[in-house]
Write a protein that holds these residues in place. Structure first.
Motif, PDB file in Angstrom:
ATOM      1  N   UNK A   1       0.806  -1.051   0.443  1.00  0.00           N
ATOM      2  CA  UNK A   1      -0.119  -0.362   0.174  1.00  0.00           C
ATOM      3  C   UNK A   1       1.130   0.851   0.222  1.00  0.00           C
ATOM      4  N   UNK A   2       1.591   0.870   0.955  1.00  0.00           N
ATOM      5  CA  UNK A   2       2.624   2.811   0.741  1.00  0.00           C
ATOM      6  C   UNK A   2       3.744   2.580  -0.671  1.00  0.00           C
ATOM      7  N   UNK A   3       4.003   2.325  -0.312  1.00  0.00           N
ATOM      8  CA  UNK A   3       4.558   1.657  -2.338  1.00  0.00           C
ATOM      9  C   UNK A   3       3.626   2.558  -2.826  1.00  0.00           C
ATOM     10  N   UNK A   4       3.039   1.439  -3.457  1.00  0.00           N
ATOM     11  CA  UNK A   4       1.698   1.852  -4.632  1.00  0.00           C
ATOM     12  C   UNK A   4       1.121   3.475  -4.021  1.00  0.00           C
ATOM     13  N   UNK A   5       1.073   3.765  -2.535  1.00  0.00           N
ATOM     14  CA  UNK A   5       0.821   5.136  -2.370  1.00  0.00           C
ATOM     15  C   UNK A   5       1.577   6.335  -3.136  1.00  0.00           C
ATOM     16  N   UNK A   6       2.535   5.784  -3.290  1.00  0.00           N
ATOM     17  CA  UNK A   6       3.710   6.801  -3.271  1.00  0.00           C
ATOM     18  C   UNK A   6       3.721   7.543  -4.429  1.00  0.00           C
TER      19      UNK A   6
ATOM     20  N   UNK B   1      11.928   2.715  -2.123  1.00  0.00           N
ATOM     21  CA  UNK B   1      13.062   2.510  -3.410  1.00  0.00           C
ATOM     22  C   UNK B   1      11.603   2.132  -4.188  1.00  0.00           C
ATOM     23  N   UNK B   2      10.572   1.247  -3.683  1.00  0.00           N
ATOM     24  CA  UNK B   2       9.880   0.327  -4.688  1.00  0.00           C
ATOM     25  C   UNK B   2       8.559   1.545  -5.506  1.00  0.00           C
ATOM     26  N   UNK B   3       8.411   3.090  -4.626  1.00  0.00           N
ATOM     27  CA  UNK B   3       7.337   3.575  -4.910  1.00  0.00           C
ATOM     28  C   UNK B   3       7.729   4.552  -5.839  1.00  0.00           C
ATOM     29  N   UNK B   4       9.401   4.956  -5.544  1.00  0.00           N
ATOM     30  CA  UNK B   4       9.477   5.758  -6.736  1.00  0.00           C
ATOM     31  C   UNK B   4      10.294   5.262  -7.854  1.00  0.00           C
ATOM     32  N   UNK B   5      10.194   3.903  -8.007  1.00  0.00           N
ATOM     33  CA  UNK B   5      10.979   3.221  -9.261  1.00  0.00           C
ATOM     34  C   UNK B   5      10.127   2.351  -9.733  1.00  0.00           C
ATOM     35  N   UNK B   6       7.992   2.809  -9.815  1.00  0.00           N
ATOM     36  CA  UNK B   6       6.783   2.310  -9.991  1.00  0.00           C
ATOM     37  C   UNK B   6       5.757   2.876 -10.685  1.00  0.00           C
ATOM     38  N   UNK B   7       6.599   4.430 -10.872  1.00  0.00           N
ATOM     39  CA  UNK B   7       5.505   5.526 -10.861  1.00  0.00           C
ATOM     40  C   UNK B   7       4.679   5.878 -12.618  1.00  0.00           C
ATOM     41  N   UNK B   8       6.137   4.911 -13.347  1.00  0.00           N
ATOM     42  CA  UNK B   8       5.967   5.603 -14.364  1.00  0.00           C
ATOM     43  C   UNK B   8       4.464   5.174 -15.302  1.00  0.00           C
ATOM     44  N   UNK B   9       4.276   3.902 -14.788  1.00  0.00           N
ATOM     45  CA  UNK B   9       2.487   3.592 -15.450  1.00  0.00           C
ATOM     46  C   UNK B   9       2.107   4.480 -15.281  1.00  0.00           C
ATOM     47  N   UNK B  10       1.825   5.060 -14.042  1.00  0.00           N
ATOM     48  CA  UNK B  10       0.397   5.740 -13.696  1.00  0.00           C
ATOM     49  C   UNK B  10       0.595   7.050 -14.448  1.00  0.00           C
ATOM     50  N   UNK B  11       2.113   7.740 -14.709  1.00  0.00           N
ATOM     51  CA  UNK B  11       2.337   8.908 -15.679  1.00  0.00           C
ATOM     52  C   UNK B  11       1.685   8.763 -16.834  1.00  0.00           C
ATOM     53  N   UNK B  12       2.058   7.940 -16.977  1.00  0.00           N
ATOM     54  CA  UNK B  12       1.368   7.716 -18.542  1.00  0.00           C
ATOM     55  C   UNK B  12       0.226   7.686 -18.788  1.00  0.00           C
ATOM     56  N   UNK B  13      -0.929   6.774 -17.627  1.00  0.00           N
ATOM     57  CA  UNK B  13      -2.259   6.168 -18.392  1.00  0.00           C
ATOM     58  C   UNK B  13      -2.928   8.222 -18.109  1.00  0.00           C
ATOM     59  N   UNK B  14      -2.790   8.644 -16.944  1.00  0.00           N
ATOM     60  CA  UNK B  14      -2.998   9.817 -16.556  1.00  0.00           C
ATOM     61  C   UNK B  14      -2.692  10.677 -18.195  1.00  0.00           C
ATOM     62  N   UNK B  15      -1.445  10.474 -18.112  1.00  0.00           N
ATOM     63  CA  UNK B  15      -1.033  11.643 -19.013  1.00  0.00           C
ATOM     64  C   UNK B  15      -2.190  11.540 -20.344  1.00  0.00           C
ATOM     65  N   UNK B  16      -2.341  10.160 -21.025  1.00  0.00           N
ATOM     66  CA  UNK B  16      -2.864   9.470 -22.203  1.00  0.00           C
ATOM     67  C   UNK B  16      -4.678  10.141 -21.211  1.00  0.00           C
ATOM     68  N   UNK B  17      -5.202  10.515 -20.306  1.00  0.00           N
ATOM     69  CA  UNK B  17      -6.834  10.015 -20.031  1.00  0.00           C
ATOM     70  C   UNK B  17      -6.759  12.141 -20.122  1.00  0.00           C
TER      71      UNK B  17
END
Lengths: 339, 275
Positions: free
Chosen positions: B78-83, B139-155
């Motif tokens: 939860x924390x990693x994905x939250x970040x 660290x997991x949070x800081x290295x796994x945000x890219x998918x969300x960025x692409x998604x939100x941008x596309x939306x």
């Protein structure tokens, strides 16, 4: 096409600089001075040798200078030598004054990891296309449900756990398969065929474990892609003009589903390289993953930075090839580019 | 709740996750022993009525350790994905809203991050920062945000020129208001789906790191480090390896089922929007 290629290649320059910045930054995350942490593992290191190290890595200069000096060496593909006692070159072999050749660490490790992952990718492709098509053609009937269940479990299985159980079951209990390394004792004395057989036996478990996750995700992708394509009008047209179901499914639908797969494979490269750490550590295979893991534990900075950089560059090239492949395979894009 | 019952996938995932949540919260009351109590008289006992999952090499009760381990996997997930979700949504929103050169800078950065083998990056950072559960989550949070960025941008890009957004803009809504009141709420469903799926992979990453000895450190138990201990005894104590792996599998399966189920449920609506 040529314009596109040039543009795509030029884009890689800022990307490469970005990657080198991140790799460089990671090294400086380590608290304190790298010579201190290095000497912590090597208590015999004298003050003099620390000074030498500091000078070698220009640690006495400001960060920006350090980075630009490092970058200058990287451009010449000089990643320096390992901090470990053997002091092997990180990337490629070097010759000393007497003509002795010392092989590079990445030079040794990369082909092994590439071999495992390429065989894995081949298996992933063949099997997941088969599973995805069967699933899509039988949507919501039992083959689809069965495959979906298998795919979901494949997604969720921790690879290292499966590797452990398989290793124990096939290797220790039944002695069917060797449990570690890539070659048996006495490999050099075997005939060519026996050598190949020996290698294949050693590869079965690592390849299986490394391809499981990809198998699950690409099967699911092929299934959903097929379902999407099968609903489109050109499929109705194909059916209406009386093509056999086989021709519709394999000739029309599958070809359109497979196109985006090229991109997906390109994107999965960093995952595959990164995933090699656990598999290679468990099966004691000296590929990139194990090399990196060992280097990280020993704080062998030149090796860590070298692998981070090389791994990322490989990914970039993988994506480049995937993009070009896509542009080449899809006539719509190919035309668009030449115009 | 009503939506969940329509989809057996989502429902079974939901039930699994709620059970794990229940176990994690009530671990102290559910566990028959102190998870860290070392009992040298009961080393490596096989599963029995008094030790449901046997004991480990130090005589600790595996069942109790497993129950406490569920807390780690839940917390890390939860924390990693939250970040990751916060960073990803912010960058994606900025890129998709302002477009132009801000967009291209952010997306180039995403491309760079995507081309570095993630597990290598995580390993290097964790090892240099000393392993601890907080470092892992960050660290997991800081290295796994890219998918969300692409998604939100596309939306955002697809919503940006809708009439209701243009109307709100014409009426003088600030950028902040446009993003937070109009654009974000309409991009929420794909963000939720990605986050749920992201928890699954964060749980797998944590267990992998703990398995390598770079994750949660003893005596604190996590499913990954129980498995590492089990590795040493695999020849005579199968229960030490079997149960933690199964627990990871079921939990990850739960998040995946829930995520994919939600995606299926929300899919028809998305398709209508696109048309």
């Amino acid at each position: 096409m040529l314009n596109y290629l040039i543009k795509r290649l030029l884009w890689m320059i800022p990307m490469l600089i970005g990657i080198s910045l991140i790799s460089f930054f990671i090294m400086h995350l380590a608290p304190g001075d790298i010579t201190a942490s290095e000497s912590a593992f090597n208590p015999k290191a004298s003050e003099e040798s620390r000074q030498k190290l500091r000078a070698l890595y220009n640690l006495d200069k400001p960060l920006v200078t350090q980075y630009s000096l490092w970058l200058k060496r990287i451009v010449k593909l000089d990643f320096g030598n390992s901090f470990a006692s053997h002091q092997r070159p990180v990337l490629w072999e070097t010759k000393d004054d007497k003509g002795n050749i010392t092989k590079g660490m990445i030079q040794d490790a990369l082909p092994i990891t590439l071999m495992i992952n390429l065989i894995g990718l081949l298996i992933i492709f063949v099997l997941s296309i088969f599973l995805g098509v069967v699933s899509a053609v039988n949507q919501n009937r039992w083959p689809d449900r069965l495959i979906t269940i298998i795919v979901f479990i494949g997604f969720a299985v921790p690879g290292f756990w499966l590797a452990l159980l398989l290793m124990y079951w096939t290797g220790v209990t039944h002695s069917w398969l060797p449990i570690s390394g890539l070659h048996s004792v006495g490999y050099e004395k075997m005939g060519l065929m026996a050598q190949y057989l020996d290698l294949i036996k050693h590869l079965i478990l690592p390849v299986f474990v490394s391809s499981l996750g990809g198998l699950a995700s690409i099967s699911l992708y092929v299934r959903n892609g097929m379902l999407d394509v099968l609903q489109q009008e050109f499929i109705t047209t194909a059916r209406a003009k009386g093509l056999t179901e086989n021709k519709v499914v394999y000739g029309h639908a599958l070809r359109n589903t497979l196109l985006p797969l090229i991109t997906i494979v390109g994107l999965s490269i960093p995952g595959l390289i990164g995933g090699s750490v656990i598999g290679e550590s468990i099966f004691a295979i000296s590929g990139m993953g194990k090399l990196f893991f060992d280097a990280v534990l020993m704080r062998d900075f030149p090796v860590v930075m070298g692998i981070l950089t090389i791994g990322s560059v490989l990914t970039l090239f993988g994506n480049l090839i995937a993009d070009i492949g896509y542009a080449w395979a899809d006539p719509r894009i190919r035309r668009g580019i030449t115009n | 709740m009503k939506i969940l019952t329509q989809n057996p996938l989502a429902l079974s995932g939901f039930i699994i996750i709620v059970s794990v949540l229940f176990i994690a919260i009530f671990a102290p009351w559910l566990s028959p022993y102190d998870p860290n109590y070392i009992d040298i008289h009961s080393i490596l006992l096989p599963p029995s009525a008094s030790h449901f999952m046997g004991t480990d090499g130090l005589g600790r009760d595996v069942f109790s350790r497993m129950l406490y381990g569920s807390r780690i996997s839940l917390l890390v997930g939860i924390v990693a994905v939250g970040i990751a979700t916060v960073i990803g949504t912010f960058l994606g929103a900025v890129a998709g809203f302002y477009r132009g050169y801000i967009d291209s800078i952010i997306m180039r950065f995403v491309d760079i991050m995507l081309s570095i083998p993630t597990f290598f990056l995580i390993l290097a950072v964790i090892a240099f920062l000393t392993p601890s559960i907080w470092n892992i989550m960050i660290v997991i949070g800081l290295t796994s945000w890219m998918g969300v960025t692409r998604l939100v941008r596309a939306e955002f890009l697809s919503l940006r020129n809708r009439e209701y957004i243009l109307a709100a803009e014409a009426m003088g809504a600030s950028d902040y208001r446009l993003i937070s009141k109009h654009l974000l709420p309409n991009s929420l469903t794909p963000i939720i789906v990605t986050s749920v799926l992201g928890i699954a992979s964060a749980v797998l990453t944590e267990s992998g790191l703990s398995f390598l000895g770079l994750g949660v450190q003893a005596p604190q138990s996590s499913w990954g480090n129980i498995l590492t201990d089990g590795k040493e005894y695999i020849q005579f104590a199968w229960w030490l390896s079997l149960f933690p792996g199964l627990a990871i599998l079921i939990t990850v399966l739960g998040y995946n089922l829930l995520g994919e189920g939600l995606r299926d449920l929300l899919d028809p609506k998305n398709k209508n929007q696109q048309k």
